[in-house]
Design a protein around this motif. Structure first.
Motif, short mmCIF file in Angstrom:
data_model
loop_
_atom_site.label_atom_id
_atom_site.label_comp_id
_atom_site.label_asym_id
_atom_site.label_seq_id
_atom_site.Cartn_x
_atom_site.Cartn_y
_atom_site.Cartn_z
N PRO A 191 90.35 -39.88 -21.02
CA PRO A 191 88.69 -40.31 -21.15
C PRO A 191 88.57 -41.22 -19.87
O PRO A 191 87.33 -41.51 -19.44
CB PRO A 191 88.75 -40.90 -22.60
CG PRO A 191 89.44 -40.30 -23.29
CD PRO A 191 90.86 -40.04 -22.43
N MET A 192 89.43 -41.83 -19.47
CA MET A 192 89.27 -42.69 -18.54
C MET A 192 89.38 -42.00 -16.97
O MET A 192 88.86 -42.70 -15.94
CB MET A 192 90.44 -43.78 -18.33
CG MET A 192 90.42 -44.58 -19.48
SD MET A 192 92.19 -45.64 -19.83
CE MET A 192 92.16 -46.44 -18.50
N PRO B 238 84.66 -37.74 -16.18
CA PRO B 238 83.29 -38.02 -16.68
C PRO B 238 82.99 -37.76 -18.16
O PRO B 238 83.42 -36.82 -18.63
CB PRO B 238 82.47 -37.58 -15.79
CG PRO B 238 83.03 -37.10 -14.31
CD PRO B 238 84.71 -36.87 -15.30
N ARG B 239 82.31 -38.48 -18.81
CA ARG B 239 81.84 -38.03 -20.19
C ARG B 239 81.30 -36.94 -20.44
O ARG B 239 81.79 -36.10 -21.55
CB ARG B 239 81.18 -39.27 -20.83
CG ARG B 239 80.86 -39.05 -22.19
CD ARG B 239 80.28 -40.50 -22.90
NE ARG B 239 79.99 -40.50 -24.28
CZ ARG B 239 80.90 -40.81 -25.29
NH1 ARG B 239 82.12 -41.01 -24.63
NH2 ARG B 239 80.63 -40.79 -26.49
N ARG B 240 80.44 -36.46 -19.62
CA ARG B 240 79.90 -35.10 -19.89
C ARG B 240 81.01 -34.04 -19.78
O ARG B 240 80.65 -32.82 -20.26
CB ARG B 240 78.68 -34.68 -18.80
CG ARG B 240 79.10 -34.78 -17.41
CD ARG B 240 78.03 -34.90 -16.47
NE ARG B 240 78.45 -34.53 -15.11
CZ ARG B 240 78.93 -35.58 -14.35
NH1 ARG B 240 78.86 -36.80 -15.07
NH2 ARG B 240 79.02 -35.20 -13.06
N LEU C 194 84.23 -34.22 -20.70
CA LEU C 194 85.35 -34.51 -21.47
C LEU C 194 85.78 -33.45 -22.44
O LEU C 194 86.75 -33.15 -22.60
CB LEU C 194 85.10 -35.86 -22.30
CG LEU C 194 86.21 -36.56 -22.78
CD1 LEU C 194 87.49 -36.81 -21.86
CD2 LEU C 194 85.99 -37.97 -23.46
N GLN C 195 85.09 -33.03 -22.90
CA GLN C 195 85.45 -31.91 -24.10
C GLN C 195 86.00 -30.70 -23.42
O GLN C 195 86.95 -30.18 -23.72
CB GLN C 195 84.20 -31.38 -24.87
CG GLN C 195 84.29 -30.31 -25.98
CD GLN C 195 83.13 -30.08 -26.82
OE1 GLN C 195 82.14 -30.55 -26.67
NE2 GLN C 195 83.27 -29.05 -27.56
#
Length: 173
Positions: free
Chosen positions: A16-17, A20-22, A24-25
């Motif tokens: 996660p670091m 990018p959050r979008r 991540l999955q």
């Protein structure tokens, strides 16, 4: 097994670091697929290589693969020294000598206080403590029950990866 029980949660915490959050999955699913694919291919290839070249040759080639990793690990302090900064943009400050047991208590306290982290660690550690115990029985199963050799053992090791890969793919759909 003990090393893997700590390695997977640590590497899972880094993803996660870095992503990018979008994305991540997708990154977690791709990482899982690559790991499970290697769990299928590596044991099967090693089993056939042992049958063809012998244990010594396979162990020597496997040991040779550690040299690039050793080089990378030894070069990390050089890379970190160039980019280490504190949150306010200044040079990072050392916090003093490491206190193993004090640091360990601090980490365990942090894990105890963080529900999501605690759940993630349990999710990563429990399979290695209980679910992966069958691996120790595979050599006897390959030789005594199936009458096979190293190639059979490699295929049996690969079956666990195939099941994991199928579950990952079904979860991603």
């Amino acid at each position: 097994g003990v090393a893997m029980a700590f390695s997977f949660p640590a590497s899972s915490a880094l993803v996660p670091m870095l992503i990018p959050r979008r994305a991540l999955q997708s990154a977690i699913a791709a990482n899982s697929m690559l790991m499970n694919t290697s769990r299928i291919a590596a044991p099967a290839l090693a089993g056939y290589a042992i049958s063809a070249f012998g244990v010594g040759a396979v162990l020597a080639s496997g040991a040779g693969l550690y040299f690039p990793a050793i080089f990378i690990i030894l070069s990390v302090p050089l890379a970190v020294a160039d980019v280490a900064r504190s949150p306010d943009g200044g040079a990072a400050r050392a916090r003093g000598p490491a206190r193993f047991f004090g640091d360990l208590r601090e980490v365990l306290g942090y894990i105890r206080g963080n529900h999501m982290l605690r759940a993630s660690l349990v999710n990563d550690i429990v399979p290695f403590g209980f679910g992966m115990a069958y691996i120790a029985l595979l050599p006897a199963l390959a030789l005594d029950v199936l009458g096979g050799d190293a190639g059979t053992l490699g295929l049996l090791h690969g079956l666990g990866g195939e099941g994991s890969l199928l579950c990952t793919l079904s979860g991603a759909l």
